[in-house]
Every structure is written in C-alpha cells, then in structure tokens.
Write an enzyme that holds these catalytic residues in place. Structure first.
Site, PDB file in Angstrom:
ATOM      1  N   LYS A   1      -2.739  -5.991   5.235  1.00 18.01           N
ATOM      2  CA  LYS A   1      -3.944  -6.443   6.227  1.00 18.01           C
ATOM      3  C   LYS A   1      -3.436  -7.852   6.468  1.00 18.01           C
ATOM      4  CE  LYS A   1      -7.301  -3.317   3.514  1.00 18.01           C
ATOM      5  NZ  LYS A   1      -8.483  -3.138   2.938  1.00 18.01           N
TER       6      LYS A   1
ATOM      7  N   GLU B   1     -10.209   7.129   3.415  1.00 14.25           N
ATOM      8  CA  GLU B   1     -10.509   6.043   3.007  1.00 14.25           C
ATOM      9  C   GLU B   1     -12.087   5.659   3.048  1.00 14.25           C
ATOM     10  OE1 GLU B   1      -7.001   3.075   2.806  1.00 14.25           O
ATOM     11  OE2 GLU B   1      -8.167   2.665   4.689  1.00 14.25           O
TER      12      GLU B   1
HETATM   13  P1  13P Z   1      -8.286  -1.719  -1.088  1.00 15.41           P
HETATM   14  O1  13P Z   1      -7.109  -0.997  -2.013  1.00 15.41           O
HETATM   15  O2  13P Z   1      -7.891  -3.203  -1.247  1.00 15.41           O
HETATM   16  O3  13P Z   1      -9.529  -1.083  -1.609  1.00 15.41           O
HETATM   17  O4  13P Z   1      -8.126  -1.334   0.217  1.00 15.41           O
HETATM   18  C1  13P Z   1      -8.030  -0.274   0.714  1.00 15.41           C
HETATM   19  C2  13P Z   1      -7.471  -0.204   2.407  1.00 15.41           C
HETATM   20  O5  13P Z   1      -8.377  -0.417   3.011  1.00 15.41           O
HETATM   21  C3  13P Z   1      -6.012   0.124   2.579  1.00 15.41           C
HETATM   22  O6  13P Z   1      -5.824   0.556   3.920  1.00 15.41           O
END
Ligand code: 13P
Length: 249
Positions: free
Chosen positions: A11, A165
C-alpha cells in the site's frame, strides 16, 4: 495442482531504506523449498530499485494499480507499461481501497485488467463485500456482481488471479471463519468454472486477503480453494511475511 502465491501489498508504505526488508526477506526465504510463489507489490517509486536488487531472487514484483491507458494527460497516474518497464510482472486491480478512495467501478476494474494484460502483466483482481453487505446476507450477490462485471473476456490461469478480500477484514485484525472463507472461495471457483470452462476455471488461483498474519496463515491457507494470500500489514516486516510464506512448507 495449483502452485500457491503469497503476495504482499505494501500500500502507501515504503521508502528507499525499506530495501532492507526486501534483503531480509530474500535471505529469509532463500534455501527453503519453493512450494509457493512470492510477490511484493511496493509503491511504484520502489519497483525499479527493488527489481535491480532482485535479479537472482525468486521474489517477484508487482504494481498496486494502473491506468487503463498506455500514455497521456493523466496527472499522477501510472500506466501498466510503466510498471512492466520498471520490472513488475504483476498488477493488482480493483482493491477495495481503490474502489472506495477513487470511486472505481467494476467497469473501470475490467478496463484496468485488460490494460495490465496489454503490458504483459499478470492481473490480481480483488473482490470483497462490505461489513453491511455481509450482515445483510448479500456477500455472494456482491461477489457475483463484481466477478461478472470486472473479469474480462480472455481470462486464463496464466493472466488472472482472483483475490477475495472481505473489506471489513482489511487492517482490522478480524477474519471470517474458515467456513465462511471456504464458502466464498468455493462460490468463486464454481463461478470461474461455469464462466470459463473447467480447464481454465479450475486452475485460476484464488487468494484470500484480510488480516492474514503469521499466527493464522496456516489455517487460512489450508481452506479448500484458497491458493495463497494477499497480505497487507504483515507484509511490511520481512520476518512476519517469511513466516506467512512458511505456511506452505
Ligand atoms: P491487511 O493484511 O493489512 O488486512 O490488508 C489486506 C489487504 O488489503 C491486502 O491487499
């Protein structure tokens, strides 16, 4: 047999000195049995530097989003051709944070996926329901709508990966029960088989993402039709990410 993929989505995290995490990860996984593929999607500013560092490494690189066009007047955007030029082999499209923060619709996601293919990238296409949609028992309807409208024609196991997700599980430490994960993944598998045929539909990887951590990876990765993970927070630290990869040892 599907070879699983453990992918890290950094991210908007990572600067030049984060290269130490990549070096540590490479050291941490080298010499281990390669039962899964490993991918890091750092911010696009770091792809070229990491790519130069990873020439002899099994760690692959990807972008987190791309524009649908190859060039043009789109300030701040990045073309898939640029990602590939920088050393990326994959691109994530349709992440819920893009869908929310940038109002991306299924149609946009579909166009971005096609653009990724145009640049020779493998596409990781994300789907997932909001908390309210799950409480209203709409999870499978939402997933079906997203799959139907965002998967382009011409999808194959070589060019497409689906990531489920659940939005409420992202960054919250909450995860669905393994039964819930199994239900959604088997729904996605059946959808892929019925829309693309058994040969292709059975071999497309379906990743689970949302609060995957070293302590739950093994359980989540052993759910039927879970062919790997898309990891956010826990991919930022080489040690944690290597432990998640170790779920496949
Ligand atoms: P987290 O593993 O921090 O929950 O994030 C998942 C995600 O959005 C991966 O693209």
């Amino acid at each position: 047999m599907i070879k699983p993929l453990v992918a890290g989505n950094w991210k908007m995290n990572g600067i030049a000195k984060s290269a130490t995490q990549i070096i540590n990860l490479n050291d941490g996984i080298s010499g281990r049995s390669a039962n899964c593929d490993v991918l890091i999607c750092p911010p696009s500013t770091l792809i070229m530097a990491f790519s130069n560092m990873l020439k002899d490494s099994p760690i692959m690189l990807g972008g987190q989003d791309c524009h649908k066009n190859e060039t043009g007047a789109h300030t701040g955007d990045i073309a898939p051709e640029m990602l590939s030029d920088a050393g990326a082999q994959y691109v994530i499209v349709g992440h819920s944070e893009r869908r929310m923060d940038h109002k991306e619709r299924d149609k946009d996601v579909c166009e971005k996926a096609q653009a990724g293919w145009r640049a020779g990238l493998k596409v990781i296409l994300c789907v997932g329901e909001l908390n309210g949609e799950r409480s209203a028992d709409l999870t499978l309807n939402v997933i079906e709508r997203q799959l139907k409208n965002s998967i382009p024609e011409g999808s194959t196991p070589e060019n497409l990966i689906i990531a489920y997700e659940p939005v409420w599980a992202i960054g919250t430490g909450l995860t669905p029960t393994t039964k819930d994960v199994e239900q959604v993944h088997s729904f996605i598998r059946n959808y892929l088989i019925s829309s693309l045929g058994a040969e292709k539909g059975s071999n497309i990887k379906i990743l689970y993402g949302g609060s995957v951590k070293p302590n739950n990876a093994k359980e989540l990765m052993s759910v039927p039709n879970v062919n790997g993970a898309l990891v956010g927070g826990a991919s930022l630290k080489a040690e944690d990410f290597a432990q998640i990869i170790a779920a496949y040892e």
